[in-house]
Design a protein around this motif. Sequence first.
Motif, PDB file in Angstrom:
ATOM      1  N   LEU A   1     130.098 -24.514  43.872  1.00  0.00           N
ATOM      2  CA  LEU A   1     130.137 -23.226  44.340  1.00  0.00           C
ATOM      3  C   LEU A   1     130.543 -23.230  45.795  1.00  0.00           C
ATOM      4  CD1 LEU A   1     127.013 -21.457  42.708  1.00  0.00           C
ATOM      5  CD2 LEU A   1     129.400 -21.321  41.961  1.00  0.00           C
ATOM      6  N   GLN A   2     130.340 -24.244  46.430  1.00  0.00           N
ATOM      7  CA  GLN A   2     130.821 -24.088  48.101  1.00  0.00           C
ATOM      8  C   GLN A   2     132.071 -24.530  47.871  1.00  0.00           C
ATOM      9  OE1 GLN A   2     127.213 -26.829  49.049  1.00  0.00           O
ATOM     10  NE2 GLN A   2     127.929 -26.327  51.119  1.00  0.00           N
ATOM     11  N   LEU A   3     132.775 -25.170  46.910  1.00  0.00           N
ATOM     12  CA  LEU A   3     134.175 -25.320  46.914  1.00  0.00           C
ATOM     13  C   LEU A   3     134.821 -24.175  46.272  1.00  0.00           C
ATOM     14  CD1 LEU A   3     134.145 -29.063  45.979  1.00  0.00           C
ATOM     15  CD2 LEU A   3     134.728 -27.995  48.293  1.00  0.00           C
ATOM     16  N   ASP A   4     134.126 -22.955  45.747  1.00  0.00           N
ATOM     17  CA  ASP A   4     134.582 -22.059  44.874  1.00  0.00           C
ATOM     18  C   ASP A   4     135.420 -22.442  43.675  1.00  0.00           C
ATOM     19  OD1 ASP A   4     134.257 -19.954  46.706  1.00  0.00           O
ATOM     20  OD2 ASP A   4     136.109 -20.215  47.848  1.00  0.00           O
ATOM     21  N   ARG A   5     134.706 -23.400  43.140  1.00  0.00           N
ATOM     22  CA  ARG A   5     134.982 -24.010  41.663  1.00  0.00           C
ATOM     23  C   ARG A   5     134.071 -23.330  40.840  1.00  0.00           C
ATOM     24  NH1 ARG A   5     136.146 -30.298  43.199  1.00  0.00           N
ATOM     25  NH2 ARG A   5     135.792 -30.581  40.855  1.00  0.00           N
TER      26      ARG A   5
ATOM     27  N   TRP B   1     113.884 -16.762  52.969  1.00  0.00           N
ATOM     28  CA  TRP B   1     114.306 -16.572  54.267  1.00  0.00           C
ATOM     29  C   TRP B   1     114.032 -17.722  55.263  1.00  0.00           C
ATOM     30  CZ3 TRP B   1     118.116 -13.088  53.673  1.00  0.00           C
ATOM     31  CH2 TRP B   1     117.951 -12.233  52.762  1.00  0.00           C
ATOM     32  N   GLU B   2     112.960 -18.455  55.201  1.00  0.00           N
ATOM     33  CA  GLU B   2     112.642 -19.401  56.106  1.00  0.00           C
ATOM     34  C   GLU B   2     112.850 -20.692  55.543  1.00  0.00           C
ATOM     35  OE1 GLU B   2     110.209 -16.920  55.197  1.00  0.00           O
ATOM     36  OE2 GLU B   2     110.818 -15.598  56.638  1.00  0.00           O
ATOM     37  N   ALA B   3     113.785 -20.818  54.627  1.00  0.00           N
ATOM     38  CA  ALA B   3     114.212 -22.208  53.884  1.00  0.00           C
ATOM     39  C   ALA B   3     114.093 -23.309  55.114  1.00  0.00           C
ATOM     40  CB  ALA B   3     115.282 -22.118  52.999  1.00  0.00           C
TER      41      ALA B   3
ATOM     42  N   ALA C   1     124.895 -23.297  50.363  1.00  0.00           N
ATOM     43  CA  ALA C   1     125.983 -22.532  49.295  1.00  0.00           C
ATOM     44  C   ALA C   1     125.412 -21.083  49.507  1.00  0.00           C
ATOM     45  CB  ALA C   1     125.585 -22.841  47.790  1.00  0.00           C
ATOM     46  N   TRP C   2     124.131 -20.502  49.662  1.00  0.00           N
ATOM     47  CA  TRP C   2     123.992 -19.283  49.775  1.00  0.00           C
ATOM     48  C   TRP C   2     124.346 -18.728  50.997  1.00  0.00           C
ATOM     49  CZ3 TRP C   2     121.809 -15.950  46.473  1.00  0.00           C
ATOM     50  CH2 TRP C   2     121.319 -16.378  45.145  1.00  0.00           C
ATOM     51  N   TRP C   3     124.134 -19.543  52.203  1.00  0.00           N
ATOM     52  CA  TRP C   3     124.717 -18.996  53.334  1.00  0.00           C
ATOM     53  C   TRP C   3     126.012 -18.927  53.435  1.00  0.00           C
ATOM     54  CZ3 TRP C   3     121.572 -16.105  56.543  1.00  0.00           C
ATOM     55  CH2 TRP C   3     120.250 -16.252  56.281  1.00  0.00           C
TER      56      TRP C   3
END
Length: 324
Positions: free
Chosen positions: A73-77, A218-220, A251-253
């Motif tokens: 997902l970070q690579l938009d794959r 939110w505090e991960a 990946a979320w951020w």
Amino acid sequence: MTPANAFETSVGHFWGILNTRDYMRARFALNVQLREAATLDSIAEMVDHYRDMLRLCRNDNMGIRDILPCLLLQLDRDQECYDFVKWWMVESQVEEDWREDGESYLSTHDADAYEDVTYFDQRFLDLNHAIAILLLKVKLLVDVRSLRLCRKVLEGRNWPNEIIDKVQLSSISSPLSQKLVGLSIQELEALENRLIVQCQKLGGYTCTANFHFWRNFWEANDHLEENGLPQCSSQGSWEEMLLVFYHSHPAWWQTEGVVELLTIADRFAMGMRLKNIDMPAKQQEALMKDNPAFGPNMVGEVAGGRDMWMWMERALKTQDRYLM
């Protein structure tokens, strides 16, 4: 005894050959270092290593299947990510010979990333996989909403179609969303409603699978710094939460718009709590009907971050009054 050429004769079964394990551990350690570089090139190299390690060891004794989806997902794959998770969640459970048959291993291709997510309703849910697909669904939801807003801005402008298409394409982040450019406003609205329901379902499933995850989302980074990375975990545990944070949080951020959308839903839910407003009875019934994870004893439950997902539709519709 190690075969003379394990790379030719023992592909798919490396972990079963004791003398290959140091090699596999070394490649895994290399990927840990590549992660520290935190560049797209290093992530792409990690994916290549992990893909090849899965080819060498189909049984995945090192847990690579938990790490890989969010890297993709970070690579938009995104399609590759969805196919990968779908195979592990569904096909690996029904295929009998994939450990021996390389052709049936990870054989899912071009699965429908917009399909329903009920197959995640499992007693022993793989939280890493569910969180990765939830991120993908939110990413697609952000794209649909961006396209709707883009259409609103472009309304009445007498521009060439190729310019309008370029503007719309620039408003989306997932390659999967490119095919949505030709949809009508009504079709986009219908798709948005479907994605909201799917996000709510997955949100409910993940809350049920691990009480801690959304409660501490939110505090991960703070939790990871304070606790470090556990060596093992059990389902639903604090340690599982930390491991899933480690694999998924970048990946979320890094995915444009998804954290902002969650913030809208979370703040709306917080406002409802502060005002002591309960969800209307009819809406509760509809939510429970469409989302088995929100049982009668769970509606209105704040713990576990469940209410953020419950109120998501209402939060987005409220925002639409000002944007759309």
